[in-house]
Design a protein around this motif. Structure first.
Motif, short mmCIF file in Angstrom:
data_model
loop_
_atom_site.label_atom_id
_atom_site.label_comp_id
_atom_site.label_asym_id
_atom_site.label_seq_id
_atom_site.Cartn_x
_atom_site.Cartn_y
_atom_site.Cartn_z
N GLU A 106 0.83 -1.21 0.00
CA GLU A 106 0.00 0.00 0.00
C GLU A 106 0.86 1.25 0.00
O GLU A 106 0.56 2.22 -0.70
N ARG A 108 3.91 1.53 -1.23
CA ARG A 108 4.52 1.63 -2.56
C ARG A 108 3.52 2.20 -3.56
O ARG A 108 3.85 3.10 -4.34
N ARG A 109 2.30 1.71 -3.54
CA ARG A 109 1.28 2.22 -4.47
C ARG A 109 1.00 3.70 -4.21
O ARG A 109 0.81 4.47 -5.15
N ALA A 110 0.98 4.11 -2.94
CA ALA A 110 0.75 5.52 -2.62
C ALA A 110 1.90 6.38 -3.16
O ALA A 110 1.66 7.46 -3.72
N ARG A 111 3.13 5.92 -3.03
CA ARG A 111 4.29 6.66 -3.57
C ARG A 111 4.20 6.76 -5.08
O ARG A 111 4.47 7.81 -5.67
N GLN A 112 3.81 5.67 -5.73
CA GLN A 112 3.69 5.67 -7.19
C GLN A 112 2.59 6.64 -7.64
O GLN A 112 2.77 7.38 -8.60
N ASP A 113 1.46 6.62 -6.95
CA ASP A 113 0.36 7.54 -7.28
C ASP A 113 0.80 8.99 -7.10
O ASP A 113 0.50 9.84 -7.95
N ALA A 114 1.52 9.28 -6.01
CA ALA A 114 1.99 10.64 -5.76
C ALA A 114 2.99 11.07 -6.84
O ALA A 114 2.96 12.21 -7.29
N LYS A 116 3.05 10.06 -9.94
CA LYS A 116 2.30 10.30 -11.18
C LYS A 116 1.64 11.68 -11.17
O LYS A 116 1.55 12.33 -12.20
N LYS A 117 1.16 12.08 -10.00
CA LYS A 117 0.47 13.36 -9.88
C LYS A 117 1.44 14.52 -9.78
O LYS A 117 1.08 15.64 -10.10
#
Length: 118
Positions: A106, A108-114, A116-117
């Motif tokens: 979770e 890692r996914r939050a870091r990836q989403d951040a 991307k934005k």
């Protein structure tokens, strides 16, 4: 890679696949396949074992040169860490570790989403 190999072969470029997913690669029908019964992601051997890796690459190149016919599979003589039980343990997640691993995923996914934005 198997489908790329077939495309290259169809256009006159000889190929050899070195890998561990025997069922998938053979199903795709590559011309030459050097099979290592190793964990996925380690097709030419143990990390930091240059001697093993050189032997695997050498054997694959010899197969490229001397395969007796189409759809040839050669099975490597190497074993993964001389440990016949590695397969049962590979990728197994202990229930005690489950929550920790979910949290890591979770994060890692939050870091990836951040990223991307950002």
């Amino acid at each position: 890679m198997s489908l790329v190999s077939r495309h290259l072969e169809a256009n006159g470029l000889p190929t050899v696949i070195v890998g561990s997913a025997r069922d998938v690669v053979e199903h795709c029908g590559v011309a030459r396949f050097y099979f290592n019964d190793f964990p996925l992601g380690n097709p030419i051997g143990h990390p930091w074992r240059a001697d093993m890796q050189k032997e695997v690459v050498g054997a694959a190149l010899r197969l490229l040169e001397a395969a007796p016919g189409p759809r040839t599979t050669v099975v490597s003589p190497f074993a993964w860490k001389d440990d016949p039980g590695w397969r049962e343990r590979y990728g197994r997640v202990d229930l005690a570790e489950r929550d920790r691993l979910i949290a890591i995923g979770e994060e890692r996914r939050a870091r990836q989403d951040a990223a991307k934005k950002g």
